[in-house]
Design a protein around this motif. Structure first.
Motif, short mmCIF file in Angstrom:
data_model
loop_
_atom_site.label_atom_id
_atom_site.label_comp_id
_atom_site.label_asym_id
_atom_site.label_seq_id
_atom_site.Cartn_x
_atom_site.Cartn_y
_atom_site.Cartn_z
N LEU A 60 29.64 -54.31 -15.17
CA LEU A 60 29.73 -55.34 -16.20
C LEU A 60 28.32 -55.69 -16.66
CD1 LEU A 60 32.41 -57.82 -14.75
CD2 LEU A 60 32.73 -56.05 -16.49
N SER A 61 28.12 -55.68 -17.97
CA SER A 61 26.84 -56.06 -18.55
C SER A 61 26.94 -57.47 -19.12
CB SER A 61 26.44 -55.07 -19.65
OG SER A 61 26.33 -53.76 -19.12
N ALA A 62 25.81 -58.02 -19.54
CA ALA A 62 25.78 -59.38 -20.08
C ALA A 62 26.80 -59.54 -21.19
CB ALA A 62 24.38 -59.72 -20.59
N ASN A 63 27.57 -60.63 -21.14
CA ASN A 63 28.59 -60.99 -22.12
C ASN A 63 29.90 -60.24 -21.98
OD1 ASN A 63 26.88 -62.89 -23.74
ND2 ASN A 63 25.72 -61.01 -24.10
N ASP A 64 29.98 -59.30 -21.04
CA ASP A 64 31.24 -58.58 -20.84
C ASP A 64 32.29 -59.48 -20.21
OD1 ASP A 64 30.32 -56.22 -21.87
OD2 ASP A 64 30.02 -55.21 -19.94
N LEU A 65 33.53 -59.31 -20.67
CA LEU A 65 34.68 -59.94 -20.04
C LEU A 65 35.40 -58.88 -19.23
CD1 LEU A 65 36.08 -61.95 -23.10
CD2 LEU A 65 34.51 -62.76 -21.33
N GLY A 66 35.87 -59.24 -18.05
CA GLY A 66 36.54 -58.25 -17.22
C GLY A 66 37.35 -58.88 -16.11
N ARG A 67 37.81 -58.01 -15.19
CA ARG A 67 38.55 -58.48 -14.02
C ARG A 67 37.84 -57.96 -12.78
NH1 ARG A 67 42.92 -61.24 -14.98
NH2 ARG A 67 43.90 -61.11 -17.03
N ILE A 68 37.87 -58.74 -11.72
CA ILE A 68 37.09 -58.44 -10.54
C ILE A 68 37.90 -58.73 -9.29
CG2 ILE A 68 36.08 -60.75 -10.35
CD1 ILE A 68 33.44 -59.46 -9.57
N THR A 69 37.64 -57.96 -8.24
CA THR A 69 38.19 -58.23 -6.92
C THR A 69 37.03 -58.36 -5.94
OG1 THR A 69 40.18 -56.95 -7.41
CG2 THR A 69 39.73 -57.43 -5.10
N LEU A 70 37.03 -59.43 -5.16
CA LEU A 70 35.97 -59.70 -4.21
C LEU A 70 36.55 -59.88 -2.81
CD1 LEU A 70 34.61 -62.41 -6.53
CD2 LEU A 70 33.06 -60.62 -5.81
N ARG A 71 35.74 -59.56 -1.82
CA ARG A 71 36.09 -59.84 -0.43
C ARG A 71 35.02 -60.77 0.11
NH1 ARG A 71 40.33 -59.88 3.20
NH2 ARG A 71 39.59 -59.50 5.32
N THR A 72 35.43 -61.95 0.59
CA THR A 72 34.47 -62.94 1.05
C THR A 72 34.33 -62.89 2.57
OG1 THR A 72 36.16 -64.67 1.23
CG2 THR A 72 35.01 -64.46 -0.89
N ALA A 73 33.16 -63.30 3.05
CA ALA A 73 32.90 -63.29 4.49
C ALA A 73 33.67 -64.39 5.20
CB ALA A 73 31.40 -63.45 4.75
N GLU A 74 33.96 -65.47 4.49
CA GLU A 74 34.71 -66.60 5.06
C GLU A 74 35.83 -66.98 4.09
OE1 GLU A 74 32.04 -69.84 6.16
OE2 GLU A 74 30.38 -68.41 5.98
#
Length: 405
Positions: free
Chosen positions: A353-367
């Motif tokens: 993703l570059s500046a100003n891009d709209l998108g969808r994301i999946t993250l895995r958090t440590a807590e």
């Protein structure tokens, strides 16, 4: 003397040269919200540019670079009031490369005005801004068809643009919008209704802004209290912060997230006074019956409607930083008062993703995080991603609650 009782936060959006800054300037000028010295400064700046009448757009284009280029780069905030309501407005950029600024300006807005040039109709940036308003769940959208004077105030031109926008809004899932024909340069339908468009029977823009319902949490909204500080007085601990939604009362059973510990509220403090109940968005202090391990970043909820506890975060995002975001990046995720480490697992169909891009994301958090869906709560469903190396803000996210931890 005013009799204002509430505040409306609203933002403007639209393509370049659609007249956003002029509309805001006209709104301020005709509602008598411009100080004499401000108007004189605009008159001098306009004269220096060879203009015979004041360029009201300069009331919001405060940056030197903006004045030289004749565009809006930053988000210009203005505060004004009428006898009916207080207002906080954000005049946002129109260029596609400043989409991130529009997201910033509209993220807390209760209403967005999307401007369209009557000569050009719906363009790509109009669609983009409508998509952002839908993504951010802005409760009210106004379609202001500007420069009606340049199409001879013709009703068919207005109707054509409204029908075009309505089709796009339906595709986006935008529930509703209010169309208003205006001429910001002349002042038609901005503060006063226009005699040149007697075919239009709706309100002028300011009239609509003064009467549109201000979004408030319903009485049964789930209580959400992110802990900001822990204040100790001897053996007594008071948990301070802002109640971002719902209400809390002395005697309520509460749950502390992410630990899951439960307790009972024994006291509530508002501005140094003990009260029986508190409501969002008050800043408060809480005392609990039990000595629980509660610290900054914990979230206290009441009732059975608890937030989802998750380490898998799925979200719609707007990337804000000039540096790209890539799969595998390690970031910090800040949600309310809590900051945790996270890894970018997926960017949907994108590789970065570059500046100003709209998108969808999946993250895995440590807590685990106590998240609400953004569609349910704009406060506890929002987060930002931060570069752990230098603390720079990378991305703004709107959570779609993932799987439980």
């Amino acid at each position: 003397m005013t009799t204002t009782t509430d505040t409306l936060r609203f933002a403007t959006a639209g393509s370049v040269d659609d007249g956003k800054s002029t509309l805001v300037g006209r709104l301020l000028h005709d509602s008598k919200s411009v100080l004499t010295d401000q108007l004189e400064a605009v008159e001098r700046a306009s004269a220096d540019r060879g203009q015979h009448t004041p360029d009201l757009a300069l009331l919001t284009d405060g940056l030197r670079a903006e004045r030289e280029q004749g565009i809006t780069i930053d988000v210009a905030y203005r505060y004004f009031a009428t006898p009916h309501r207080r207002f906080i407005l954000a005049d946002t950029p129109g260029h596609v490369q400043y989409t991130r600024n529009m997201v910033t300006g509209a993220s807390t807005a209760e209403l967005t005005i999307i401007l369209v040039d009557a000569r050009n109709g719906i363009v790509e940036q109009t669609r983009r801004h409508a998509a952002i308003a839908t993504l951010l769940r802005v409760p009210h959208v106004v379609l202001a068809v500007n420069k009606m004077d340049l199409v001879d105030y013709q009703e068919p031109e207005f109707d054509r643009i409204v029908a075009d926008f309505a089709g796009h809004a339906a595709e986006l899932g935008l529930p509703s919008f209010t169309p208003i024909p205006v001429s910001a340069l002349v002042g038609d339908n901005v503060v006063e209704r226009s005699a040149a468009m007697d075919w239009y029977t709706g309100p002028a823009l300011l009239e609509f802004l003064e009467t549109v319902p201000v979004t408030a949490d319903p009485a049964d909204a789930p209580a959400r209290f992110p802990v900001q500080y822990v204040i100790r007085h001897g053996d007594v601990r008071r948990y301070a912060g802002q109640l971002v939604s719902g209400a809390l009362r002395v005697g309520d059973r509460v749950t502390v997230h992410p630990s899951g510990a439960t307790s009972e509220i024994t006291a509530i403090d508002v501005l140094g006074e003990e009260v029986a109940a508190a409501h969002a968005p008050q800043s408060i202090g809480l005392c609990l019956a039990d000595q629980r391990d509660v610290s900054r970043g914990d979230l206290i909820s009441a009732g059975v409607d608890a937030p989802a506890l998750t380490r898998n975060v799925t979200a719609a995002v707007c990337h804000l930083a000039d540096r790209p975001l890539r799969t595998g990046d390690r970031v910090l995720l800040k949600h309310t008062t809590r900051t945790v480490r996270a890894v970018v697992e997926s960017l949907g169909d994108a590789t970065e993703l570059s500046a100003n891009d709209l998108g969808r994301i999946t993250l895995r958090t440590a807590e685990p995080l106590a998240l609400d869906d953004y569609a349910v709560s704009r406060r506890t469903g929002a987060f930002i991603l931060i570069d752990p190396a230098d603390g720079a803000t990378l991305t703004a996210g709107m959570a779609r609650v993932g799987s439980p931890a």
